[in-house]
Design an enzyme around this catalytic site. Structure first.
Site: not given
Length: 477
Positions: A164, A217
């Site tokens: 990501e 995250h």
């Protein structure tokens, strides 16, 4: 009866009125105040022209200028709105999501809600999705209006083939990116290493105009360990970049099945120096999960310029009146955000007074007739005056104290008013003021004393028309 705490900005005129229809002592109100629809604005005369003899406007007359608008330029307003910082996990953000025009436009609209926004879970391998979104965000925008946005993307992070990116969308007229890097992560604790971005904001108060975003995250199954290790990331930022103002934000998975209550007892990020703006009981999910996954943690002196009660979950489906099907297309998370106090233009700063107001409303009313109360009122430290409508009717009675230099004397000043007339200040109002002073105002006391500008005043407004009393504590800072 209810109470509220707000912070407001006022211009040179210091006093406020309950209703601009009113006049004082049955005379016409200030010409600078908005009145009835027939209100006639002040006019300014150019040196070579005069009005006609009967008072009509002569050639060259125009509206009186505030003198402030000349300073609004280069994308900066005289008084900039609070600077908004947000974080949003846009579930599996990539080309597939943006292929739906309605979804693309909605996400772009959400980006424009914030001055700087962290977007997480960017999975697009092609690198095109962020550019498409940026183009949509800036569509129809003007650098001289609300401002154009730019985007800063991190390298792709992750341990497996699923990687990501973090992306920072920011308003280019306000924000300057100073430095950025992916945390080097000794020990390989983080599945997605934090992205560190230091920024400077030209409109935020000096104590908080430079800060570092620690974008994260976490992996759900190792959330507690990763959250704890963010303390080491903060230390790295302080030691390497010499920055004390640090904002940790993102999808921390800091709730639900991933974090137990006992975990917080030993987690270092729960120390007193870390301010968790999104509380544990708040739901940040757009599903029925009911968990506070997304968080914002602030540390450093910048806490002094965080707008009180500004931290929130932005439930855009309610604000935009969207149905559940559209919500699901965007994400299973809501954005989380908060605001920072901003400065007025330096050339007109001297014309701005900051005032905080604690206001308690009581639906009960004074026992004596209003006219009699006003005529007979006599109490040391206080002055009373009447505000009248054009027909001469008494509409509001203002009872205003002298300036109070010390916060601790505010309650005793209100108590004196209650001793004078119990129907003017009920016990419930007194108790509410005590609570606000003892608990809410304590956070402001240090700032007020440091600046040596604390000026307190008690104001009672007896609304004759609506038969209610409002007790307010005014604080000029």
């Amino acid at each position: 009866m209810g109470s509220c705490l707000t912070k407001c900005h006022h211009g040179q005129q210091e006093e406020t009125r309950p209703d601009d229809r009113y006049t004082t002592d049955n005379t016409r109100a200030d010409s600078n105040r908005v009145q009835d629809p027939e209100f006639d604005e002040n006019l300014r005369q150019k040196s070579r022209h005069r009005a006609d003899g009967d008072g009509d406007r002569g050639k060259g007359w125009r509206r009186k200028s505030s003198g402030l608008s000349r300073f609004s330029q280069d994308g900066r307003h005289v008084i900039q709105p609070p600077f908004t910082v947000g974080a949003f996990n846009i579930q599996k953000f990539g080309m597939a999501k943006l292929s739906d025009k309605e979804t693309l436009q909605l996400i772009a609209r959400l980006v424009r809600e914030f001055d700087i926004l962290l977007v997480q879970e960017v999975v697009d391998v092609s690198g095109k999705a962020l550019n498409i979104l940026l183009e949509e965000v800036n569509s129809g925008q003007s650098s001289q209006g609300s401002g154009l946005y730019e985007v800063l993307a991190s390298p792709r992070v992750g341990r497996s083939s699923h990687k990501e990116q973090y992306a920072i969308f920011y308003k280019s007229t306000l924000v300057q990116i100073k430095n950025s890097e992916v945390y080097h992560d000794p020990g390989d604790i983080f599945i997605r290493e934090p992205f560190l971005v230091s920024v400077s904001v030209n409109t935020v108060s000096p104590v908080g105009n430079e800060f570092c975003l620690v974008c994260i995250h976490t992996q759900p199954t190792s959330a507690n360990k990763e959250i704890d290790r963010l303390v080491d990331v903060q230390k790295h930022v302080k030691d390497t970049w010499n920055m004390d103002n640090i904002i940790i934000l993102g999808d921390l998975n800091a709730s639900g099945q991933y974090i137990k209550s006992r975990d917080w007892e030993t987690n270092r990020l729960r120390g007193a120096e870390y301010n968790w703006l999104i509380a544990d009981h708040v739901d940040t999910t757009a599903t029925n999960t009911l968990a506070a996954y997304d968080r914002i943690i602030v540390s450093g002196p910048m806490m002094d310029v965080v707008v009180p009660n500004s931290a929130q979950v932005f439930r855009y489906d309610q604000v935009y009146q969207l149905d559940q099907d559209i919500l699901k297309k965007v994400s299973d998370h809501y954005p989380v955000c908060f605001s920072l106090e901003t400065l007025a233009h330096p050339k007109i700063q001297k014309n701005i007074t900051t005032r905080m107001i604690i206001s308690v409303e009581d639906k009960r009313f004074i026992t004596s007739p209003p006219d009699q109360f006003l005529d007979e009122f006599s109490l040391k430290q206080y002055k009373a005056r009447g505000l009248y409508a054009k027909d001469g009717q008494l509409t509001v009675i203002e009872v205003r104290s002298q300036r109070i230099s010390n916060l601790s004397k505010v309650v005793s000043t209100v108590e004196a008013l209650r001793k004078y007339d119990r129907s003017l200040v009920s016990y419930s109002v007194l108790a509410s003021i005590k609570h606000q002073v003892n608990f809410v105002m304590k956070s402001w006391e240090k700032k007020l004393l440091e600046e040596e500008k604390g000026k307190f005043q008690v104001l009672i407004q007896v609304d004759v028309e609506e038969k209610k009393i409002v007790c307010s504590l005014l604080i000029n800072t």
